[in-house]
Every structure is written in C-alpha cells, then in structure tokens.
Design a protein around this motif. Structure first.
Motif, PDB file in Angstrom:
ATOM      1  N   GLU A 197      35.579  50.539  48.721  1.00 54.21           N
ATOM      2  CA  GLU A 197      35.941  49.970  50.134  1.00 54.21           C
ATOM      3  C   GLU A 197      37.236  49.253  49.995  1.00 54.21           C
ATOM      4  OE1 GLU A 197      32.793  48.189  52.225  1.00 54.21           O
ATOM      5  OE2 GLU A 197      31.170  49.083  51.243  1.00 54.21           O
ATOM      6  N   ALA A 200      37.032  45.257  52.860  1.00 54.23           N
ATOM      7  CA  ALA A 200      35.840  44.607  53.249  1.00 54.23           C
ATOM      8  C   ALA A 200      35.691  43.160  53.845  1.00 54.23           C
ATOM      9  CB  ALA A 200      35.166  44.538  51.480  1.00 54.23           C
ATOM     10  N   ALA A 285      31.542  45.304  47.004  1.00 53.12           N
ATOM     11  CA  ALA A 285      33.020  45.385  47.865  1.00 53.12           C
ATOM     12  C   ALA A 285      33.053  44.004  48.507  1.00 53.12           C
ATOM     13  CB  ALA A 285      33.009  46.285  49.073  1.00 53.12           C
ATOM     14  N   ALA A 286      31.996  43.367  48.844  1.00 53.78           N
ATOM     15  CA  ALA A 286      32.222  42.286  49.646  1.00 53.78           C
ATOM     16  C   ALA A 286      32.332  41.036  48.565  1.00 53.78           C
ATOM     17  CB  ALA A 286      30.886  41.880  50.510  1.00 53.78           C
TER      18      ALA A 286
END
Length: 384
Positions: A197, A200, A285-286
């Motif tokens: 990602e 994010a 991703a975060a």
C-alpha cells in the motif's frame, strides 16, 4: 489452510508420497484435492483458448498468481483461465476472484508422468505460467514438447526451455542467465512491490494513544528473538512513554504473556510503554507509515517493500539479506545500536524525514520497474 509443510505440498514425481497423500485426502473427505493431484482438472466453460497459471504453496505465491490472473483477465477477455495452487487460503483467494468469468480455480497436479499426461490432455493449454513456485520438470518438459508457451514468473530455473523469464531479483536473473534455458530474460523486478500500500493512513499513531506527535516504534523479526527484544525495549527508560508494535513472519505466533494482539484490539488507547503484537499483516501498511522508525531483524520481500513504502527510517539486522538490495538501509548488529538510532531519529526530525524519503524513493523506483516488466509480459500474452 492446511498445516502441511510447504515441501510436502509440492508433489513431485515420487510414487509413494503422492499415493500416501491421495489416501490421506480421500479418508478425510478431500476428494477434489486428491483428484487434482492425479491430474483430473476440468476446463472452465467457454470456447476460448486456455491459459494455465500455476502458483505454489506460500501466501506470497498465491497473491502473485492472483495479481497476474487479474491483470491478464483485464487485457484478454477472450481467454479461458485456469489458476491452480498448493495452498488454499480463502482470505487471499475470495476477494481477488470475485467477478472473474471463464476461470477455473483449484489445486494443482503432482509431477507424476501419468498425472502430467492426464492434465495436459484434459486442459489442452496454449500457455503455462509458473508463478513463484518450484518447477515441475515432467510437466514442463511435456508442455514444451506439445508446443505450449511456457513462462517463468518469479520462479527459479528449470531443466527445459522457457519462452520468457521474469525474475524477481538479481540472483534469480543470474541463475537463469547461467542456465541457458531462457529464450528471453527480462530485467529483474519484484512484483511484490505492487502489493504494498503506497498511501496508508497514519492515524494509527493517534489511535495507539501516542497522539499525533507521539512516539510509536516498529520491530519485525523471528519469534525466537521477539521476547528478548521486547524486554530490552521496555527496560530502556528513554522509551517509557512510547508504544512498540511487534510483527513476525506469517505463520509464526507470539506466546509472550501479557502482550495483546492487534486483531483483538478494541481501539482504546494503549498505556505508555505498551507493546502490541501485530498478528494481522493487513496493519503493516498503517504501521510502516505511522512509526517514527522501524527495524527489520528478519524480513520477507512483501514486508520489505511495505516498509519502504511507509516512508519512515528503517534498519536491517546484521545477518539479514536484502530481498532486493536497497543500499540505503543501515545494518545494526545489536539491540543497543537500534535503540540508540531510534532516539536519534526522535531528536532529529529532518534526518528522519531524509532517510524515510530515501526509502520511499527506492520503493517507487522498483514499482516503476515492475510496471514496465508487467506491461511487457501482458503484451506477450496478448500477442499469443
């Protein structure tokens, strides 16, 4: 998901292992899997030419195969597609298969000569693509002898000619070049960068209780080292007000008492000094975007690219091989070095931004490389 080892799912030409697996599957009601291992695959409905994409027995192979399947379907609506695997993971399969028409999905065959002859007769593919999997020599030789277009995608060299090869890294590229089996050898590019990602949300820092400017850290590595690493971080007074998120390779479990898992997190702020186990990799991703800095003591290619995409400073363990050399990630030989580096980034926001931006640029460079290679591969399939 099966609990069998990866090697046991890559059924080769040996008689007894295949026979034992078939008997075991039939006794447990897994008749479809046993039938597939014997080559009893069916063509999907329709009249178009059939392309077979064969993936392996890891989540990575499954994701890459499905990514390629979707890309080919977008470009070639006339084809019938067959996608086989050795790992049945509904969480990976189902979201990516919705809406795909004229597509057959299921377990793959063994490399027993009779199974190979049967599956080629039943499918009659005009093309075969192996995706991030061990080669099946009997299948590949028989397919080549029948004039089937054979491509290798992120797969090590095999003992028969390949029309085109798309290697994931420099080592695989060199291996194919030395083998002399590739009629066409593309430049090395890692398609796992496409699965990371790139944009994010960073709200994890606030959710964790650290606030918008608080300090959140990420450590990724093998479970054997995790407990000692968490203890060292907790014992360091410089991190008493911070939060640490720990992730492990897929399939490994953290059994340390008192460490909550992110999958069971109720989103309440964590107490200062808290440690959380990231047991669901969908959070990576975060985490890679929200942390102040991270350290990768052991890393797969997927985690590697997700880490770079986050645009935060990272380091590697001294013994870790870069999945794809970044030449920008420093080596840290011990825990004390990592923790000192982290506190340095906390005090040097400009330095942290500089190193994080360098990581992100390397990620985008690889993604552009992959997009070019994928375009060439899809054009090749389109021209068949």
């Amino acid at each position: 998901m099966t609990s069998e080892t990866p090697d046991s799912r890559m059924w080769g030409p040996a008689f007894w292992p295949v026979l034992q697996a078939n008997l075991r599957d039939r006794l447990s009601g897994e008749h479809a899997r046993a039938n597939a291992r014997q080559g009893y695959l069916r063509q999907p409905d329709g009249r178009g030419k059939l392309l077979w994409i064969k993936s392996g027995c890891t989540p990575q192979s499954l994701r890459l195969g499905l990514e390629l399947l979707g890309a080919i379907r977008q470009k070639r609506h006339d084809l019938r597609l067959v996608f086989t695997f050795e790992l049945d993971d509904p969480a990976i399969l189902e979201p990516r298969l919705k809406g795909l028409k004229a597509t057959g999905v299921g377990y793959g065959p063994s490399d027993r000569p009779r199974a190979v002859a049967r599956v080629l007769e039943r499918l009659q593919p005009f093309g075969l693509i192996l995706v991030d999997t061990l080669p099946h020599p009997n299948l590949l030789r028989a397919a080549h002898d029948k004039g089937v277009h054979c491509l290798a995608f992120n797969t090590d060299p095999w003992p028969s000619p390949a029309e085109a090869v798309y290697p994931c890294d420099a080592d695989q590229h060199r291996a194919w070049a030395s083998s002399g089996q590739a009629a066409y050898l593309a430049s090395a590019a890692d398609p796992l960068s496409l699965l990371a990602e790139a944009q994010a949300d960073v709200t994890l820092r606030t959710l964790s209780g650290a606030g918008e400017t608080g300090r959140l850290w990420w450590w990724h590595g093998p479970v054997q080292q995790a407990e000692a690493w968490m203890a060292a971080w907790r014992a360091d007074a410089r991190f008493a007000d911070d939060r640490l998120f720990v992730s492990l390779p897929e399939g490994e479990r953290l059994s340390a008492p008192g460490i909550p898992s992110i999958s069971a997190w109720d989103r309440r702020p964590l107490a200062p000094g808290a440690v959380m186990w990231v047991d669901d990799h969908r959070w990576l991703a975060a985490l890679a975007s929200a942390c102040i800095a991270g350290h990768l003591e052991g890393v797969s290619r997927g985690v590697f690219w997700q880490g770079l995409a986050g645009g935060r400073p990272l380091s590697l363990g001294a013994g870790v091989l870069d999945p794809v050399p970044a030449e920008i990630l420093p080596r840290c030989g011990d825990t004390a070095t990592v923790l000192a580096r982290w506190t340095g980034y906390a005090d040097d926001t400009l330095g942290a931004r500089r190193d994080g931006d360098a990581n992100r640029r390397r990620f985008w460079e690889e993604r552009r490389n992959v997009e070019g290679v994928m375009t060439e591969l899809l054009q090749r399939v389109f021209d068949w």
